[in-house]
Design a protein around this motif. Structure first.
Motif, PDB file in Angstrom:
ATOM      1  N   CYS A 305       0.852  -1.188   0.000  1.00 31.95           N
ATOM      2  CA  CYS A 305       0.000   0.000   0.000  1.00 31.95           C
ATOM      3  C   CYS A 305       0.893   1.245   0.000  1.00 31.95           C
ATOM      4  O   CYS A 305       1.763   1.396   0.852  1.00 31.95           O
ATOM      5  CB  CYS A 305      -0.930   0.025   1.207  1.00 31.95           C
ATOM      6  SG  CYS A 305      -2.042   1.445   1.135  1.00 31.95           S
ATOM      7  N   CYS A 307      -0.256   4.383   0.185  1.00 39.06           N
ATOM      8  CA  CYS A 307      -0.960   5.583   0.660  1.00 39.06           C
ATOM      9  C   CYS A 307      -0.012   6.373   1.568  1.00 39.06           C
ATOM     10  O   CYS A 307       0.956   5.826   2.095  1.00 39.06           O
ATOM     11  CB  CYS A 307      -2.263   5.212   1.374  1.00 39.06           C
ATOM     12  SG  CYS A 307      -2.063   4.744   3.091  1.00 39.06           S
ATOM     13  N   CYS A 310       0.571   4.871   5.150  1.00 38.68           N
ATOM     14  CA  CYS A 310       1.379   3.641   5.190  1.00 38.68           C
ATOM     15  C   CYS A 310       2.844   3.968   4.904  1.00 38.68           C
ATOM     16  O   CYS A 310       3.751   3.437   5.561  1.00 38.68           O
ATOM     17  CB  CYS A 310       0.850   2.612   4.190  1.00 38.68           C
ATOM     18  SG  CYS A 310      -0.681   1.799   4.742  1.00 38.68           S
TER      19      CYS A 310
HETATM   20 ZN   LIG Z   1      -2.273   2.418   3.212  1.00 32.75          ZN
END
Ligand SMILES: [Zn+2]
Length: 787
Positions: A305, A307, A310
């Motif tokens: 991930c 994002c 993260c």
């Molecule tokens: Zn994430």
């Protein structure tokens, strides 16, 4: 000590040990001259597994001594001495409290003229019996089809016999199954004290009697994100991982694509709720022997991930391993409130393999470190060599660092996947298992596929099982025992010499073994093939007349002969036997080995591959006119090999060079995301050359659909001028499913590695050609490297 002196036949060894040991001591004679005064007694409340332990004991003793011992439940009238098996009142009255034993802990103890064999529930008594049969009777379960049963005229044990133990690692599994007769295979593995059967379901009849309820709970043993997430409704879209180009990826199989968003609190809630459901269901199904390890681990791809949150966590912990660990810790904390005995297992693998800083694992977390071999783009482990080898400094440090972060499991690789030929990991095994034990590893699992193509498969499987029980044992006497029993005492010395020779030559390869194709393994030179031929021929002469042993020796010829054929152009002339004979021998032995070691569902495919390969060796494919007179490397079938796992098949095609081409059709729904599949044959055709050495695209090219030939014939498409790196492969189509490694053509001897590369491709079907009636497909029949 010479090999010859070292080799005492295993059966003789047992007698010698017993007779020498017992000469000075009092002994208990269990059987003599086909008779026995002993009764086997089991506890009145014996479990199914303990009753099976009695069966295992009596059946095996009958085979080696010819004596059928009578069997009775405790409490029945009997005369004479007894072997008390399981948690008997007799054992209790002699001060043994099996109730305090671990579930796999066992004890063998002489008590006057009687003998006690038992252990904790639910596997301990079975393990006690198998230990007794191995240690005292010299029985060995060497492969699925072969149990070594020495003939014993007088079976005696010392009257002060007392042995107690338990396997060094709580969880032990090797992924090396022959699927034909699941029961036979499972019993073989269980007798070698394997308790982790990965994804193999255990037939109901065996679960209780062989004490094989699952070690890892539902839904399965690894790559479980897909199972946890597959039915998430659209409202949880943000719980899926965000790709680098900003898309949420919903996995369509345990291979991805994508993972989950680890930092999203909702993701954690969903996992915790589902985990509770799995635990409840498992406890209902196995009320007395439910699993306590639950796997919550990433899908088998490297897309994490990306994002913002993260990535910020990855920075905080100096590794993405910290992101997954924080996620698992949160789940483990919550589950511990209701289920303090549960361990949550997660992968430290690919993107999460690097040990994090500033975080520790909770006591109920088990991190499973899987260090891929260097043949994979993200791998860094020279898997066939010990972790103490200079190539393995990084993997060894990672292992030690993880062991300081928390409890540890290991997912090991006993093989190199892309180079198949004469090679083993036998020198690595003892060192590595000892390192695992020193670093408090609790669970060990190893992949050992490709039984036909690699050397000493059965030995490695058996030795792996032995070392998983006790890594402190000296491997050399174990190997000698195996050799004597498996190849017979006449042939064993030659097979041992061949193994030693193979290992000596393997040690000469300077690179990690996953990085060098057979063609670049200079240790596989004329001398190698001369010496291997001598030793294997001598072994066959020594075993003459014994069909079984001859087939085991012939199996070792398969990787050697394959290497000789693959390396033909790098070897000097004059080797015996001649090439034609080697081709015939390779085909015969390869097909026989497939019959012995490959499951029926894959047998036909494996046989076809060998027949095809052999046929291809004699096909003469002329160079196209436009390349005549140039300095080229011409790659066609049979060098082009299929990769059916990924959906690339070698097919007959009359237009293709040599009549065969690699074909990429339309893959099944679980291979790629629906979004990707929709555009599978409607995007422009891409191709390129990727270097796994520098992890870079060396060249890519996009051929607009308008520029693709519409005649449904093969045409050369130039990829461009490139300088090869050691570990490169060409690929075609944006799925990368069509690919071929060029690593054998890299020159490390100062010659130029600059080539112009051409791919001969054909596109067909309505997606490419108006009005076509053919299936949509891209085919590759030839790659030409031109200096
Ligand atoms: Zn994430």
């Amino acid at each position: 000590m010479s090999i010859r002196q070292h080799l005492v036949p295993a059966a003789v060894l047992v007698f010698m040990t017993l007779n020498v040991a017992i000469a000075q001591e009092a002994k208990i004679v269990l059987t003599a001259a086909g008779k026995s005064p002993y009764t086997v007694v089991y506890a009145a409340n014996a479990t199914a597994a303990e009753k099976n332990a009695v069966r295992e004991l009596t059946e095996h003793l009958k085979k080696v001594s010819g004596v059928s011992l009578s069997v009775k439940p405790e409490g029945e009238q009997m005369n004479g001495p007894a072997i008390y098996v399981g948690q008997t009142a007799f054992a209790r009255s002699h001060g043994i409290s099996f109730g305090d034993f671990g579930p796999e802990e066992w004890l063998i103890k002489a008590a006057g003229k009687d003998l006690v064999i038992g252990g904790g529930r639910h596997r301990g008594t079975l393990y006690g019996v198998w230990e007794f049969l191995e240690r005292q009777a010299g029985i060995m379960w060497l492969d699925e089809k072969f149990t070594y049963l020495p003939r014993i005229d007088e079976f005696a044990v010392p009257d002060n016999l007392e042995l107690r133990g338990k396997p060094a690692f709580a969880v032990r599994g090797i992924y090396a199954y022959i699927n034909d007769q699941p029961e036979k295979r499972i019993c073989f593995m269980a007798r070698n004290r394997q308790n982790l059967f990965h994804d193999q379901s255990i037939p109901a009849a065996l679960v209780e009697s062989w004490a094989l309820s699952p070690i890892i709970g539902s839904p399965r043993g690894c790559h479980t994100f897909y199972n946890y997430t597959k039915d998430w409704p659209a409202e949880y879209e943000n719980c899926f991982s965000l790709s680098a180009d900003g898309k949420r990826l919903r996995a369509v199989s345990p291979s991805g694509p994508g993972q989950v968003c680890f930092s999203n609190p909702q993701t954690r809630k969903l996992f915790i709720a589902r985990l509770r459901e799995y635990i409840k269901a498992d406890r209902k199904r196995w009320p007395n022997s439910y699993p306590v390890i639950y796997d919550i681990s990433a899908n088998d791809d490297n897309q994490k991930c990306e994002c913002e949150k993260c990535l910020a966590l990855a920075k905080k912990y100096d590794s993405y391993g910290g992101v997954t660990l924080e996620f698992i810790n949160a789940i483990a904390d919550d589950i511990a409130k209701d289920y303090p005995d549960i361990q949550v297992q997660a992968f430290a693998y690919m993107f999460s393999a690097k040990p994090p800083k500033n975080i520790k694992a909770r006591p109920n977390v088990l991190m499973r470190l899987a260090q891929l071999g260097t043949e994979f783009v993200v791998g860094n482990c020279d898997t066939l060599r010990p972790l103490t080898h200079s190539h393995n400094r990084v993997p060894l440090k990672q292992l030690r660092d993880w062991s300081r972060i928390g409890r540890l499991a290991i997912w090991d690789y006993f093989i190199v996947y892309q180079t198949v030929g004469p090679a083993t990991n036998i020198t690595a095994m003892p060192t590595n298992f000892r390192i695992y034990l020193q670093n408090k590893v609790e669970s060990v699992f190893a992949e050992l596929e490709k039984p036909v193509e690699n050397s000493f498969y059965s030995l490695r499987l058996w030795l792996g099982c032995q070392l998983m029980q006790n890594p402190d044992r000296d491997a050399n006497p174990l190997i000698d025992k195996f050799m004597n029993a498996y190849y017979g005492q006449a042939a064993a010395p030659f097979m041992r010499q061949y193994l030693n020779y193979l290992e000596t030559r393997m040690a000469e390869v300077k690179s990690p073994l996953g990085n060098v194709p057979l063609q670049r393994q200079d240790c596989l030179d004329n001398a190698f093939f001369v010496r291997s031929e001598e030793l294997l021929t001598a072994a066959e002469k020594a075993a003459a007349g014994d069909v079984e042993i001859l087939s085991r020796i012939a199996k070792e010829r398969v990787p050697v002969d394959f290497a000789r054929l693959e390396r033909a152009e790098y070897l000097k002339p004059g080797l015996t036997p001649d090439r034609r004979e080697v081709i015939g021998r390779y085909k015969k032995n390869g097909l026989a080995a497939i019959g012995d070691f490959v499951s029926t569902d894959q047998r036909e495919e494996s046989q076809r591959a060998i027949n095809d390969y052999v046929k291809g060796l004699s096909v003469n494919i002329p160079l196209p006119a436009e390349f005549k007179g140039q300095d080229v490397i011409d790659i066609t079938w049979p060098r082009l090999k299929d990769n059916s796992i990924y959906g690339m098949y070698l097919v007959n095609d009359p237009d293709a060079a040599g009549g065969r081409a690699l074909k990429l059709g339309t893959p099944g729904p679980n291979t790629f995301s629906p979004e990707f599949l929709q555009k599978f044959h409607t995007s422009d055709l891409e191709m390129g050359l990727y270097s796994a050495s520098s992890k870079k695209e060396l060249v890519t090219k996009k051929i607009p659909r308008t520029a693709l030939a519409k005649d449904e014939k093969f045409h050369f498409y130039p990829l461009g001028k490139v300088t090869l790196e050691p570990n490169c492969y060409v690929w075609a189509h944006n799925s990368w499913v069509i690919q071929h490694k060029l690593w054998e053509f890299y020159n490390s001897n100062g010659l130029s590695n600059e080539y112009k590369i051409y791919l001969s491709l054909k596109v067909q079907g309505l997606a490419y050609v108006p009005g076509s009636k053919k299936e949509d497909a891209v085919l590759l029949d030839r790659v030409i490297l031109c200096r």
